[in-house]
Design a protein around this motif. Structure first.
Motif, PDB file in Angstrom:
ATOM      1  N   SER A 117      -7.268 -13.401  36.271  1.00  0.00           N
ATOM      2  CA  SER A 117      -8.700 -13.182  36.132  1.00  0.00           C
ATOM      3  C   SER A 117      -9.300 -12.566  37.372  1.00  0.00           C
ATOM      4  N   GLY A 118      -8.476 -12.408  38.441  1.00  0.00           N
ATOM      5  CA  GLY A 118      -8.967 -11.689  39.605  1.00  0.00           C
ATOM      6  C   GLY A 118      -8.912 -10.218  39.372  1.00  0.00           C
TER       7      GLY A 118
ATOM      8  N   ASP B  11     -11.250  -3.985  44.811  1.00  0.00           N
ATOM      9  CA  ASP B  11     -12.625  -3.943  45.303  1.00  0.00           C
ATOM     10  C   ASP B  11     -12.727  -2.859  46.374  1.00  0.00           C
TER      11      ASP B  11
ATOM     12  N   GLY C 273     -11.182 -12.277  48.795  1.00  0.00           N
ATOM     13  CA  GLY C 273     -12.174 -13.312  48.641  1.00  0.00           C
ATOM     14  C   GLY C 273     -11.945 -14.432  49.634  1.00  0.00           C
TER      15      GLY C 273
ATOM     16  N   SER D 173      -7.787  -7.300  45.434  1.00  0.00           N
ATOM     17  CA  SER D 173      -9.063  -8.016  45.444  1.00  0.00           C
ATOM     18  C   SER D 173      -9.038  -9.097  46.510  1.00  0.00           C
TER      19      SER D 173
ATOM     20  N   ALA E  49     -16.339  -9.012  50.509  1.00  0.00           N
ATOM     21  CA  ALA E  49     -15.968  -8.789  49.113  1.00  0.00           C
ATOM     22  C   ALA E  49     -16.851  -9.587  48.162  1.00  0.00           C
ATOM     23  N   GLY E  50     -17.418 -10.683  48.663  1.00  0.00           N
ATOM     24  CA  GLY E  50     -18.383 -11.439  47.873  1.00  0.00           C
ATOM     25  C   GLY E  50     -17.800 -12.433  46.897  1.00  0.00           C
ATOM     26  N   ARG E  51     -16.493 -12.582  46.882  1.00  0.00           N
ATOM     27  CA  ARG E  51     -15.849 -13.537  45.966  1.00  0.00           C
ATOM     28  C   ARG E  51     -15.597 -14.834  46.727  1.00  0.00           C
ATOM     29  N   ARG E  52     -16.080 -15.945  46.188  1.00  0.00           N
ATOM     30  CA  ARG E  52     -16.037 -17.200  46.926  1.00  0.00           C
ATOM     31  C   ARG E  52     -15.634 -18.341  45.988  1.00  0.00           C
ATOM     32  N   LEU E  53     -14.593 -19.063  46.359  1.00  0.00           N
ATOM     33  CA  LEU E  53     -14.135 -20.208  45.578  1.00  0.00           C
ATOM     34  C   LEU E  53     -14.335 -21.466  46.407  1.00  0.00           C
TER      35      LEU E  53
ATOM     36  N   GLN F 141      -6.387 -18.613  38.667  1.00  0.00           N
ATOM     37  CA  GLN F 141      -6.877 -17.239  38.586  1.00  0.00           C
ATOM     38  C   GLN F 141      -5.786 -16.248  38.965  1.00  0.00           C
TER      39      GLN F 141
END
Length: 408
Positions: free
Chosen positions: A407-408, A376, A43, A41, A389-393, A402
């Motif tokens: 949780s990823g 992903d 991000g 995954s 990927a659209g995952r942003r922190l 995470q």
């Protein structure tokens, strides 16, 4: 569960015309890291809040799960911890670079990668010339570190006002490469004293035997002290208390050694690890694989991509990334998979674009792979794929929890 964190320092970059509009991560051949991307995954994470310095000191605290607004007190105290220097309640540490300044321009923030022995000789002279006649209860002392990375330590007393405060501002020399320094000297409480020492060092070092020998050898001299990154010792809860996992650090850089010491991680010193482009990547990889046998988490930090960026050399940065992929990511991932349940994280601390030659604020790409990590659709590890990927922190310090908890 075993964990591995690989930090290719400063590897995030911007599109480069000479690379046909690609970033170094996109241009590099990274089969092992791309395999992680395909199986894991991706991000983006922000480890450098806009109101704080865009440097490794803030970014690596974030990366390891510590909110810098709560825990960051300055860079120098972290490096003091690396040398085992304990700072009392009234003590301060100041980072002391040996630099090359010509015509008020920062030509080289490393003084041409001056040796540690040469640095020790210059600092001994500075101690005698600048600090030998100190009066009063508070005392300053220069402390030799590694190469151009050194410290100035202030030992205070309970009833004596400190020379600095949270309002004292300094500028990192690596953010001034090829730029004028006239307007970037320290500001605020205690800054006049720091600036006097910085100014006086030019005359002290001008004809010093070390610099005479360096000029004769065709090397740049160390023309000045540059004092910055000051602070008091931070109080960091241990990584094990925060995340339930005990780690170990492999690095050649005092900043990361210091952070490791403060969060309760032992450090593994690897012969041939230099903190520069000539580091022994394979030795670091072997050390990481061996460390897995007796540790829950192994963190490998590699400074080389950042150094290449500071020199504006995208070719050297690509080569460093490929060496990391081949000698560290590949062997470490293989060893993790063979021993059972695992997770692996690859991420830089901050961006360091080759075009600017300095650290910058902004998002960095990360990839997590391993047990219970859902893949992903991305197939490569780079800035564009991580964004897609659209995952942003936006709070980078959330990533570590995470990663550990899965949780990823």
């Amino acid at each position: 569960m075993k964990y591995a964190i690989i930090i290719p320092d400063g590897c995030a970059d911007e599109p480069i015309e000479a690379l046909a509009g690609r970033t170094p991560l996109q241009a590099a051949q990274l089969p092992f890291t791309d395999a992680l991307a395909a199986a894991g995954s991706l991000g983006l994470a922000n480890n450098t809040p806009a109101h704080l310095p865009a440097g490794s000191e803030v970014a690596n605290l974030c990366l390891l799960g510590y909110d810098p607004d709560q825990y960051f007190t300055g860079r120098a105290p972290l490096e003091a911890a690396a040398q085992g220097i304990e700072l009392g309640e009234h003590d301060w540490a100041v980072r002391c670079n040996l630099v090359t300044i010509e015509d008020q321009v920062m030509v080289d923030f490393t003084a041409d990668h001056i040796t540690t022995d040469e640095a020790a000789q210059l600092l001994a002279t500075a101690q005698q010339a600048l600090l030998s006649d100190q009066t009063g209860p508070g005392k300053f002392e220069f402390v030799t570190g590694v190469s151009y990375r050194n410290l100035l330590i202030y030992r205070g007393q309970p009833d004596t006002p400190p020379p600095f405060s949270g309002e004292t501002r300094t500028r990192a020399p690596h953010d001034l490469t090829d730029l004028p320094v006239t307007d970037d000297f320290p500001r605020g409480p205690g800054s006049q004293q720091l600036q006097r020492w910085m100014d006086a060092s030019e005359e002290i070092f001008r004809d010093h035997p070390v610099n005479q020998q360096r000029r004769a050898a065709g090397k740049r001299p160390a023309t000045n002290l540059w004092l910055w990154g000051l602070g008091k010792s931070p109080q960091l809860p241990s990584f094990a208390d925060r995340h339930g996992v005990q780690g170990v650090m492999i690095t050649a850089v005092d900043l990361l050694r210091g952070i490791a010491a403060l969060v309760g991680w032992p450090r593994i010193e690897v012969e041939g690890a230099t903190g520069y482009l000539d580091t022994d990547y394979a030795a670091k990889g072997r050390a990481a694989v061996e460390a897995l046998q007796s540790n829950d988490l192994v963190c490998v930090h590699i400074e080389a991509p950042d150094e290449a960026s500071h020199e504006g050399r995208h070719d050297a940065k690509i080569e460093a990334l490929q060496q990391i992929d081949q000698h560290i990511v590949g062997p470490l991932h293989k060893a993790l998979a063979e021993q059972g349940d695992y997770r692996i994280l690859v991420t830089p601390d901050h961006p360091t674009p080759c075009g600017t030659k300095k650290h910058s604020h902004g998002m960095v790409p990360f990839v997590i792979a391993g047990t219970d990590v859902e893949a992903d659709e991305q197939q490569t590890y780079d800035e564009v794929a991580a964004a897609a990927a659209g995952r942003r922190l936006d709070a980078g310090w959330d990533l570590m929890q995470q990663f550990i908890k899965g949780s990823g």
